[in-house]
Write an enzyme that holds these catalytic residues in place. Structure first.
Site, mmCIF file in Angstrom:
data_model
loop_
_atom_site.group_PDB
_atom_site.id
_atom_site.type_symbol
_atom_site.label_atom_id
_atom_site.label_comp_id
_atom_site.label_asym_id
_atom_site.label_seq_id
_atom_site.Cartn_x
_atom_site.Cartn_y
_atom_site.Cartn_z
ATOM 1 C CG HIS A 14 -1.924 -1.070 1.234
ATOM 2 N ND1 HIS A 14 -3.281 -0.839 1.155
ATOM 3 C CD2 HIS A 14 -1.790 -2.421 1.287
ATOM 4 C CE1 HIS A 14 -3.932 -1.989 1.155
ATOM 5 N NE2 HIS A 14 -3.040 -2.966 1.243
ATOM 6 C CG ASP A 42 -5.096 2.150 1.532
ATOM 7 O OD1 ASP A 42 -6.087 1.499 1.159
ATOM 8 O OD2 ASP A 42 -3.918 1.775 1.364
ATOM 9 C CD GLU A 92 6.032 -3.223 -8.620
ATOM 10 O OE1 GLU A 92 6.640 -4.292 -8.455
ATOM 11 O OE2 GLU A 92 5.682 -2.494 -7.668
ATOM 12 C CG ASN A 151 1.615 -2.808 -5.364
ATOM 13 O OD1 ASN A 151 1.500 -1.654 -5.741
ATOM 14 N ND2 ASN A 151 1.094 -3.239 -4.230
ATOM 15 C CB SER A 152 3.766 -8.305 -8.503
ATOM 16 O OG SER A 152 4.333 -8.230 -7.214
HETATM 17 BR BR1 BUP Z 1 8.587 -9.778 -2.341
HETATM 18 C C1 BUP Z 1 9.264 -8.124 -2.915
HETATM 19 N N1 BUP Z 1 11.139 -6.781 -3.496
HETATM 20 O O1 BUP Z 1 11.488 -8.931 -2.954
HETATM 21 P P1 BUP Z 1 3.844 -7.277 -2.640
HETATM 22 C C2 BUP Z 1 8.441 -7.050 -3.123
HETATM 23 N N2 BUP Z 1 8.971 -5.853 -3.514
HETATM 24 O O2 BUP Z 1 10.819 -4.648 -4.078
HETATM 25 P P2 BUP Z 1 1.704 -7.092 -4.410
HETATM 26 C C3 BUP Z 1 10.328 -5.705 -3.706
HETATM 27 O O3 BUP Z 1 7.175 -4.551 -2.710
HETATM 28 P P3 BUP Z 1 0.136 -8.551 -2.452
HETATM 29 C C4 BUP Z 1 10.673 -7.998 -3.108
HETATM 30 O O4 BUP Z 1 7.914 -4.393 -6.115
HETATM 31 C C5 BUP Z 1 5.957 -4.230 -4.698
HETATM 32 O O5 BUP Z 1 5.925 -2.937 -5.208
HETATM 33 C C6 BUP Z 1 7.276 -4.932 -5.004
HETATM 34 O O6 BUP Z 1 5.022 -6.261 -2.866
HETATM 35 C C7 BUP Z 1 8.096 -4.702 -3.768
HETATM 36 O O7 BUP Z 1 2.738 -6.552 -3.457
HETATM 37 C C8 BUP Z 1 5.937 -4.099 -3.189
HETATM 38 O O8 BUP Z 1 3.338 -7.241 -1.253
HETATM 39 C C9 BUP Z 1 4.856 -4.928 -2.559
HETATM 40 O O9 BUP Z 1 4.241 -8.574 -3.177
HETATM 41 O O10 BUP Z 1 1.143 -8.360 -3.686
HETATM 42 O O11 BUP Z 1 2.355 -7.521 -5.669
HETATM 43 O O12 BUP Z 1 0.642 -6.056 -4.557
HETATM 44 O O13 BUP Z 1 -1.254 -8.494 -3.036
HETATM 45 O O14 BUP Z 1 0.486 -9.904 -1.962
HETATM 46 O O15 BUP Z 1 0.418 -7.450 -1.487
#
Ligand code: BUP
Length: 441
Positions: free
Chosen positions: A18, A110, A354, A350-351
């Site tokens: 978030h 949020d 990205e 987010n992923s």
């Molecule tokens: Br794991 C990881 N490096 O190794 P989420 C995540 N991130 O930079 P999402 C890193 O954290 P969910 C790592 O780029 C993203 O912007 C990644 O990651 C960064 O988010 C942020 O929690 C958050 O995996 O999944 O993809 O929205 O729904 O599980 O929160």
């Protein structure tokens, strides 16, 4: 002395998925002469302030409301304490600005914290609710909320106009998981409690990406797509010095995997990450390990610190000639690296955004909630990847993962997927560029 057009308080939820989208949006606002104050928990405030010294970052919670979810009352008790503390402290913060040169004109909160909108209503300022999930995921949850609260359901969840007909397995996993996640699901549905009163409803998405859903939701709320919220340096390069990202709210990262990536051939590496939330079982880890061991490609695999000891014995040693395992990586730098050929991803929003922003093909391994519908869009709507099929144990076996990786990395289908991924990357850049659909605020 800087002169501002207005003062906006941004209130992100403090979870890893978030913080970045909302802080990135705050940077975009700041680039348009808006004074920004970020209000969050004390430890997140510290991290954010270290990275973005031009913002005022204030703590509105002691970390993090006595014991967090492990405290009295579990998840619900935590949310209640969070809400009570937040209401009081945010009201004080906004009220204190009233007689200053820049009183607060708007709260961007949020959507997970709908109580923040009560502060805006009470103090007579504008409010924008920010969703960190896709328009389609929110579009499927909203009718469920209407159903529960006895409101007229705008459209059945199964027939969002203009989208391929969704079948139950493609929907956010509300139905199948009510036993497993009831407080979380109720929390998600509470996001809509007074959404109708929001002056704007913001999404980290862009119009072209979810065209029909955006049109539909715009008939219900004042929707604004403002994504993708990746730093400007990766896309339009319009915001000065915008290259920082809160990669990990808990600890700084080290750069070892980048040194390794620099030595790999263009498009040769499979990047694997199940995100920051999902924890895998020993059996699941064994299947991923098997797929990576057999695949003809190199790999960079992010596992949780708790999962490291669950790797098959000698896996790291035996595969060290072609892969590395890390417990965290700077994901944006990895995805934008020319060595990366595909992203085996849990498809958190987010992923997913990205991967779209960097034109990286995806092998989707969705686990729960919105990841299911995101994965569906990846394969069926944007055609930038394939979804791995789960077996009777509920997860993809090694054979299936290896097959998906090969399908995305080579052959006619792989070529088409790569072409589509590059096209979406260009559209993402266009959306965020000056005058683009995500720049209209
Ligand atoms: Br794991 C990881 N490096 O190794 P989420 C995540 N991130 O930079 P999402 C890193 O954290 P969910 C790592 O780029 C993203 O912007 C990644 O990651 C960064 O988010 C942020 O929690 C958050 O995996 O999944 O993809 O929205 O729904 O599980 O929160």
């Amino acid at each position: 002395r800087r002169v501002y057009r207005a003062h906006v308080v941004v209130v992100p939820y403090h979870g890893q998925g978030h913080i970045n989208p909302m802080v990135q949006f705050a940077k975009r606002l700041a680039s348009k002469e808006i004074k920004i104050t970020i209000a969050t928990t004390s430890s997140t405030a510290k991290t954010v302030q270290q990275i973005f010294d031009s913002f005022s970052v204030v703590s509105i919670y002691d970390d993090i409301v006595e014991g967090g979810v492990a405290g009295p009352g579990g998840f619900k008790g935590f949310l209640d304490r969070f809400e009570a503390g937040g209401l009081k402290n945010l009201t004080e913060l906004v009220a204190k600005q009233e007689n200053t040169e820049y009183p607060v004109k708007c709260l961007v909160h949020d959507a997970d914290m709908m109580w923040a909108s009560n502060v805006a209503t009470e103090l007579g300022i504008a409010r924008a609710a920010f969703f960190t999930q896709s328009c389609a995921a929110i579009g499927t949850y909203y009718p469920m909320h209407c159903d529960l609260s006895g409101k007229e359901v705008p459209l059945p969840a199964f027939a969002i106009p203009g989208l391929p007909k969704l079948r139950t397995p493609n929907l956010p996993s509300l139905g199948s998981d009510t036993g497993r996640y009831p407080p979380l699901i109720m929390h998600i549905l509470r996001q809509f409690d007074n959404i109708d009163k929001a002056d704007w409803v913001l999404f980290n998405s862009f119009d072209m990406l979810e065209e029909e859903v955006v049109k539909w939701l715009s008939k219900i709320w004042r929707v604004r797509t403002i994504g993708p919220t990746v730093p400007s340096v990766y896309l339009d390069k319009r915001v000065a010095d915008d290259n920082d990202y809160v990669f990990n709210i808990h600890k700084p990262i080290t750069g070892t995997c980048l040194d390794w990536l620099n030595k790999q051939k263009i498009g040769s590496v499979v990047y694997v990450s199940y995100g920051s939330v999902t924890s895998l079982s020993v059996e699941q880890i064994a299947e991923v390990a098997e797929a990576l061991r057999r695949s003809s490609y190199s790999f960079l695999w992010v596992v949780k610190p708790t999962e490291e000891s669950m790797l098959p014995s000698n896996f790291k040693e035996e595969t060290s000639y072609k892969g590395i395992v890390v417990t965290w990586c700077p994901q944006l730098e990895v995805l934008s690296h020319e060595a990366v050929g595909c992203f085996v991803s849990h498809c958190g929003w987010n992923s997913t955004m990205e991967a779209i922003s960097f034109g990286v093909p995806v092998v989707a391994i969705p686990q729960f909630l919105d990841q299911i519908i995101n994965a569906h869009f990846v394969e069926q709507v944007w055609k930038v990847g394939v979804v791995s099929k789960a077996d009777e144990n509920g997860f993809a076996c090694g054979d299936e993962l290896e097959r998906c990786i090969t399908e995305v990395m080579e052959g006619v289908r792989g070529h088409e997927i790569k072409r589509n991924a590059i096209r979406w990357k260009e559209l993402a850049k266009e959306a965020i560029s000056e005058g683009g659909s995500s720049d209209m605020y």
